[in-house]
Write an enzyme that holds these catalytic residues in place. Sequence first.
Site, PDB file in Angstrom:
ATOM      1  N   HIS A  76       0.881  -1.173   0.000  1.00 36.97           N
ATOM      2  CA  HIS A  76       0.000   0.000   0.000  1.00 36.97           C
ATOM      3  C   HIS A  76       0.921   1.227   0.000  1.00 36.97           C
ATOM      4  O   HIS A  76       2.047   1.160   0.531  1.00 36.97           O
ATOM      5  CB  HIS A  76      -0.829  -0.051   1.291  1.00 36.97           C
ATOM      6  N   LYS A  89     -10.186  -0.874  10.953  1.00 37.31           N
ATOM      7  CA  LYS A  89     -10.380  -2.065  10.111  1.00 37.31           C
ATOM      8  C   LYS A  89     -10.709  -3.302  10.952  1.00 37.31           C
ATOM      9  O   LYS A  89     -10.935  -4.377  10.425  1.00 37.31           O
ATOM     10  CB  LYS A  89      -9.129  -2.321   9.263  1.00 37.31           C
ATOM     11  N   ASP A 139       3.363  -4.119   7.843  1.00 37.02           N
ATOM     12  CA  ASP A 139       2.127  -3.361   7.699  1.00 37.02           C
ATOM     13  C   ASP A 139       0.985  -4.359   7.912  1.00 37.02           C
ATOM     14  O   ASP A 139       0.661  -5.156   7.048  1.00 37.02           O
ATOM     15  CB  ASP A 139       2.069  -2.744   6.292  1.00 37.02           C
ATOM     16  N   GLN A 175      -4.247  -5.146   7.081  1.00 31.84           N
ATOM     17  CA  GLN A 175      -5.217  -6.147   6.621  1.00 31.84           C
ATOM     18  C   GLN A 175      -4.990  -7.511   7.262  1.00 31.84           C
ATOM     19  O   GLN A 175      -5.789  -8.429   7.074  1.00 31.84           O
ATOM     20  CB  GLN A 175      -5.141  -6.305   5.084  1.00 31.84           C
TER      21      GLN A 175
HETATM   22  N1  7TS Z   1      -1.787  -0.574   4.722  1.00 35.61           N
HETATM   23  C1  7TS Z   1      -2.704  -1.373   4.156  1.00 35.61           C
HETATM   24  C2  7TS Z   1      -2.341  -2.765   3.783  1.00 35.61           C
HETATM   25  C3  7TS Z   1      -4.005  -0.911   3.957  1.00 35.61           C
HETATM   26  O1  7TS Z   1      -4.900  -1.717   3.395  1.00 35.61           O
HETATM   27  C4  7TS Z   1      -4.318   0.415   4.342  1.00 35.61           C
HETATM   28  C5  7TS Z   1      -5.676   0.995   4.061  1.00 35.61           C
HETATM   29  C6  7TS Z   1      -3.331   1.192   4.943  1.00 35.61           C
HETATM   30  C7  7TS Z   1      -2.070   0.677   5.098  1.00 35.61           C
HETATM   31  C8  7TS Z   1      -3.588   2.563   5.438  1.00 35.61           C
HETATM   32  O2  7TS Z   1      -4.368   2.522   6.601  1.00 35.61           O
HETATM   33  P1  7TS Z   1      -4.811   3.862   7.351  1.00 35.61           P
HETATM   34  O3  7TS Z   1      -5.809   3.403   8.358  1.00 35.61           O
HETATM   35  O4  7TS Z   1      -3.600   4.452   7.948  1.00 35.61           O
HETATM   36  O5  7TS Z   1      -5.408   4.737   6.296  1.00 35.61           O
HETATM   37  N2  7TS Z   1      -6.311   0.406   2.970  1.00 35.61           N
HETATM   38  C9  7TS Z   1      -7.439   0.801   2.348  1.00 35.61           C
HETATM   39  C10 7TS Z   1      -8.027   0.093   1.312  1.00 35.61           C
HETATM   40  O6  7TS Z   1      -7.626  -0.979   0.869  1.00 35.61           O
HETATM   41  N3  7TS Z   1      -9.121   0.754   0.900  1.00 35.61           N
HETATM   42  O7  7TS Z   1      -9.230   1.881   1.611  1.00 35.61           O
HETATM   43  C11 7TS Z   1      -8.192   1.931   2.522  1.00 35.61           C
END
Ligand code: 7TS
Length: 408
Positions: A122, A225, A199, A202
Amino acid sequence: MIDIAQVRRDFKILNEKINGKPLIYFDNAATSQKPQVVVDALLNYYQQINSNVHRGVHSLAEKATNAFEKTRETVRGFINAKFTEEIIFTKGTTEGINLVARSLSKISLEKGDEVIVSAMEHHANIVPWQMVCDEVGAKLKVIPITLKGELDLDSFESLITPKTKIVAVIHVSNVLGTVNDIKGITKTAHKHNALVLVDGAQGIPHLDVDVQDLDCDFYAFSAHKVYGPTGIGVLYGKKELLEKMPPFLGGGEMISEVTFEKTTYNELPYKFEAGTPNIGDVIAFDSAVNYLKQKKEENIVAHENELLEYATKKLKEIEGIKIVGESDNKISVISFIVEGIHSFDLGMMLDAQGIEIRTGHHCAQPLMRALGIEGTARVSFAIYNTKEEVDIFVEELKRIVGKFARKK
Ligand code: 7TS
């Protein structure tokens, strides 16, 4: 028997209608819905114990501080960290990775050093490393992926050198659903004295994460999440490393003593938690973790795998649909492409029927480039999704595909 109807009653939003149709929420990889216990915990905090933490002598401040610190201990147990002070509250996965990149680069990244990421990251696990590599003159290297959408671990072995200081890798791909072999990657990295950041955005909703067993040095994830509130996340880091690392942000909370000549820093974990934290959401996150723990014990999370298998089989039966990411070790995320239909159009047509999916590059543009595609449509399941919802979605998809096929 798993009683999904019972689970669904915990999520009031699932009774909503979208464009006059019952909501089918298949965008859980973007953010999950929140059970009532989490909503109630947030409300209770503001109605009963709202106060700043760690600084008041009064009773309300003590109540808020105790509830806030209780979450830290709950999270420690949830990911089996050795010490409570290894749990740092952040804004989310993104901030956790930035914290490590910024802080570590000051003590262990020099000109000519290397950072390894993977082709399926990501943007949150690419851009912060790119920024610090640019600053210090280090090199960013990339583990390629195979046709099935798995990491090419043979290439990883040949990429890593004595100059590699950090390996930053995704636990589970938000696009492909692939579960990576973090234990193996960590073993290889440590053999070469490189640190590993995972990371876990997920990974944490679907897998049992044990940071001591994985032996990773850092593990970052977001509460939103895993049925928790937005705006908070967790960075796990090994104590001996966090102790050596300089603070990321400066201000209140993170200090021990301040004079105009010199400031000394607070102990862990507060050294990395400058300013008033997101108290209410941290407290509500405790309820989310306990909720998920209970659902894992009831084997409800395993139900997501049934949905993955069921939906994959049904999608494969539709002519003109190609699934992107076919690892044997995969969680409930399915990306797909429909011949002749742009993913945005597909997303809008499904939305008209109350079906919420994600479309586009999913914040993984380098992955899209490696796959030679612009974007995908993506469905991602959570514990409250059902086979009946998959059936409605598949029927709607067939109708859309049929309509476009006739037009051609
Ligand atoms: N890493 C992964 C693997 C992710 O899926 C996401 C968000 C992030 C980092 C960032 O997370 P945050 O909470 O700091 O924003 N992924 C997604 C997605 O797949 N669709 O919308 C957000």
